[in-house]
Design a protein around this motif. Sequence first.
Motif, PDB file in Angstrom:
ATOM      1  N   GLN A 274       0.831  -1.203   0.000  1.00 37.76           N
ATOM      2  CA  GLN A 274       0.000   0.000   0.000  1.00 37.76           C
ATOM      3  C   GLN A 274       0.876   1.267   0.000  1.00 37.76           C
ATOM      4  O   GLN A 274       0.593   2.224  -0.724  1.00 37.76           O
ATOM      5  N   CYS A 275       1.938   1.254   0.784  1.00 32.89           N
ATOM      6  CA  CYS A 275       2.849   2.396   0.854  1.00 32.89           C
ATOM      7  C   CYS A 275       3.459   2.686  -0.523  1.00 32.89           C
ATOM      8  O   CYS A 275       3.501   3.836  -0.967  1.00 32.89           O
ATOM      9  N   TYR A 276       3.915   1.633  -1.188  1.00 40.23           N
ATOM     10  CA  TYR A 276       4.481   1.821  -2.527  1.00 40.23           C
ATOM     11  C   TYR A 276       3.414   2.258  -3.537  1.00 40.23           C
ATOM     12  O   TYR A 276       3.664   3.111  -4.377  1.00 40.23           O
ATOM     13  N   TRP A 277       2.233   1.681  -3.442  1.00 44.30           N
ATOM     14  CA  TRP A 277       1.164   2.009  -4.389  1.00 44.30           C
ATOM     15  C   TRP A 277       0.753   3.481  -4.287  1.00 44.30           C
ATOM     16  O   TRP A 277       0.586   4.164  -5.294  1.00 44.30           O
ATOM     17  N   VAL A 278       0.605   3.959  -3.079  1.00 49.96           N
ATOM     18  CA  VAL A 278       0.195   5.353  -2.855  1.00 49.96           C
ATOM     19  C   VAL A 278       1.266   6.318  -3.382  1.00 49.96           C
ATOM     20  O   VAL A 278       0.950   7.436  -3.800  1.00 49.96           O
ATOM     21  N   ALA A 279       2.513   5.890  -3.413  1.00 53.25           N
ATOM     22  CA  ALA A 279       3.613   6.773  -3.822  1.00 53.25           C
ATOM     23  C   ALA A 279       3.875   6.781  -5.327  1.00 53.25           C
ATOM     24  O   ALA A 279       4.732   7.541  -5.789  1.00 53.25           O
ATOM     25  N   VAL A 280       3.169   5.988  -6.097  1.00 54.20           N
ATOM     26  CA  VAL A 280       3.411   5.935  -7.547  1.00 54.20           C
ATOM     27  C   VAL A 280       3.304   7.317  -8.202  1.00 54.20           C
ATOM     28  O   VAL A 280       4.158   7.678  -9.019  1.00 54.20           O
ATOM     29  N   PRO A 281       2.294   8.137  -7.892  1.00 58.61           N
ATOM     30  CA  PRO A 281       2.245   9.477  -8.524  1.00 58.61           C
ATOM     31  C   PRO A 281       3.479  10.328  -8.189  1.00 58.61           C
ATOM     32  O   PRO A 281       3.972  11.067  -9.045  1.00 58.61           O
ATOM     33  N   PHE A 282       3.985  10.220  -6.977  1.00 61.84           N
ATOM     34  CA  PHE A 282       5.185  10.966  -6.600  1.00 61.84           C
ATOM     35  C   PHE A 282       6.395  10.484  -7.412  1.00 61.84           C
ATOM     36  O   PHE A 282       7.224  11.273  -7.846  1.00 61.84           O
ATOM     37  N   TYR A 283       6.481   9.178  -7.608  1.00 64.19           N
ATOM     38  CA  TYR A 283       7.559   8.600  -8.413  1.00 64.19           C
ATOM     39  C   TYR A 283       7.493   9.133  -9.843  1.00 64.19           C
ATOM     40  O   TYR A 283       8.512   9.533 -10.413  1.00 64.19           O
ATOM     41  N   ARG A 284       6.307   9.155 -10.403  1.00 64.21           N
ATOM     42  CA  ARG A 284       6.141   9.647 -11.771  1.00 64.21           C
ATOM     43  C   ARG A 284       6.627  11.092 -11.891  1.00 64.21           C
ATOM     44  O   ARG A 284       7.339  11.451 -12.825  1.00 64.21           O
ATOM     45  N   TRP A 285       6.255  11.942 -10.926  1.00 61.99           N
ATOM     46  CA  TRP A 285       6.667  13.344 -10.968  1.00 61.99           C
ATOM     47  C   TRP A 285       8.162  13.498 -10.736  1.00 61.99           C
ATOM     48  O   TRP A 285       8.816  14.337 -11.357  1.00 61.99           O
ATOM     49  N   MET A 286       8.722  12.692  -9.848  1.00 62.17           N
ATOM     50  CA  MET A 286      10.160  12.794  -9.596  1.00 62.17           C
ATOM     51  C   MET A 286      10.948  12.351 -10.823  1.00 62.17           C
ATOM     52  O   MET A 286      11.940  12.989 -11.194  1.00 62.17           O
ATOM     53  N   LEU A 287      10.520  11.280 -11.454  1.00 62.59           N
ATOM     54  CA  LEU A 287      11.169  10.806 -12.673  1.00 62.59           C
ATOM     55  C   LEU A 287      11.110  11.893 -13.752  1.00 62.59           C
ATOM     56  O   LEU A 287      12.123  12.195 -14.401  1.00 62.59           O
ATOM     57  N   SER A 288       9.964  12.504 -13.916  1.00 63.53           N
ATOM     58  CA  SER A 288       9.818  13.595 -14.889  1.00 63.53           C
ATOM     59  C   SER A 288      10.731  14.768 -14.554  1.00 63.53           C
ATOM     60  O   SER A 288      11.380  15.345 -15.436  1.00 63.53           O
ATOM     61  N   GLY A 289      10.779  15.131 -13.284  1.00 60.07           N
ATOM     62  CA  GLY A 289      11.636  16.232 -12.845  1.00 60.07           C
ATOM     63  C   GLY A 289      13.104  15.934 -13.046  1.00 60.07           C
ATOM     64  O   GLY A 289      13.866  16.801 -13.497  1.00 60.07           O
ATOM     65  N   ASP A 290      13.521  14.712 -12.735  1.00 58.71           N
ATOM     66  CA  ASP A 290      14.931  14.344 -12.918  1.00 58.71           C
ATOM     67  C   ASP A 290      15.351  14.479 -14.377  1.00 58.71           C
ATOM     68  O   ASP A 290      16.384  15.070 -14.687  1.00 58.71           O
ATOM     69  N   VAL A 291      14.547  13.933 -15.275  1.00 62.09           N
ATOM     70  CA  VAL A 291      14.884  13.981 -16.702  1.00 62.09           C
ATOM     71  C   VAL A 291      14.849  15.430 -17.203  1.00 62.09           C
ATOM     72  O   VAL A 291      15.771  15.886 -17.887  1.00 62.09           O
ATOM     73  N   PHE A 292      13.802  16.170 -16.850  1.00 63.16           N
ATOM     74  CA  PHE A 292      13.675  17.559 -17.282  1.00 63.16           C
ATOM     75  C   PHE A 292      14.866  18.399 -16.833  1.00 63.16           C
ATOM     76  O   PHE A 292      15.491  19.103 -17.634  1.00 63.16           O
ATOM     77  N   TYR A 293      15.192  18.341 -15.542  1.00 65.40           N
ATOM     78  CA  TYR A 293      16.269  19.178 -15.016  1.00 65.40           C
ATOM     79  C   TYR A 293      17.650  18.699 -15.449  1.00 65.40           C
ATOM     80  O   TYR A 293      18.574  19.516 -15.590  1.00 65.40           O
ATOM     81  N   LEU A 294      17.818  17.423 -15.688  1.00 65.73           N
ATOM     82  CA  LEU A 294      19.082  16.911 -16.206  1.00 65.73           C
ATOM     83  C   LEU A 294      19.346  17.501 -17.596  1.00 65.73           C
ATOM     84  O   LEU A 294      20.438  18.016 -17.868  1.00 65.73           O
TER      85      LEU A 294
END
Length: 191
Positions: free
Chosen positions: A143-163
């Motif tokens: 449940q903890c991992y499932w709830v965090a999926v949207p945060f993961y998606r945004w962090m992945l997007s931010g990492d690629v964008f800012y890189l």
Amino acid sequence: MNENRQRTLIDLLVLTLLIAIGVAGRWDQPQWCFTPTAAAAIFAGYYFSRIGIALLVPVAILLVSDLLLPAYNSVGVMIVTYAVMIVPVWFGRMLRSPASAQVAAWRWIVCGFVPATLFYLVSNFAVWAFQSDYPKTWAGLVQCYWVAVPFYRWMLSGDVFYLVLLFGCAALAGVRITAPRLIPAKAKSEI
């Protein structure tokens, strides 16, 4: 101005700029976790010859920005967050080594995708382990991992964008991306 002093001033400017970008990005993020922290750590790992200076970038970003952000609910989560956010510095170090085009492409893919994935896996385990929000069961962990999926998606997007943004801006500023240090394009042609 002698060359060593000029290099020190440029390095200090890059350090200050990376920290400022990271702090501003954490304070004014359009979506939670869409931040430049990992990208700044990768850039620092690549740019600075001294690992201690490079490690200072993500730590300073977190320390300064945490002054205005909501507190961590647990010291354990805070320690894990700081620890996992210094790992991208080593990905930047990896970019410094000469490599074939294929190996270099894989290194860039690692830099774009691994920091967010590692943060997602480690930080959510810490939330489950150190906070009482989720039951200490397999179902609670899932449940903890499932709830965090949207945060993961945004962090992945931010990492690629800012890189792309950080290394792209360096290239547009006339800096040729070469190992082991960023060298101004005209200085490189004079060598």
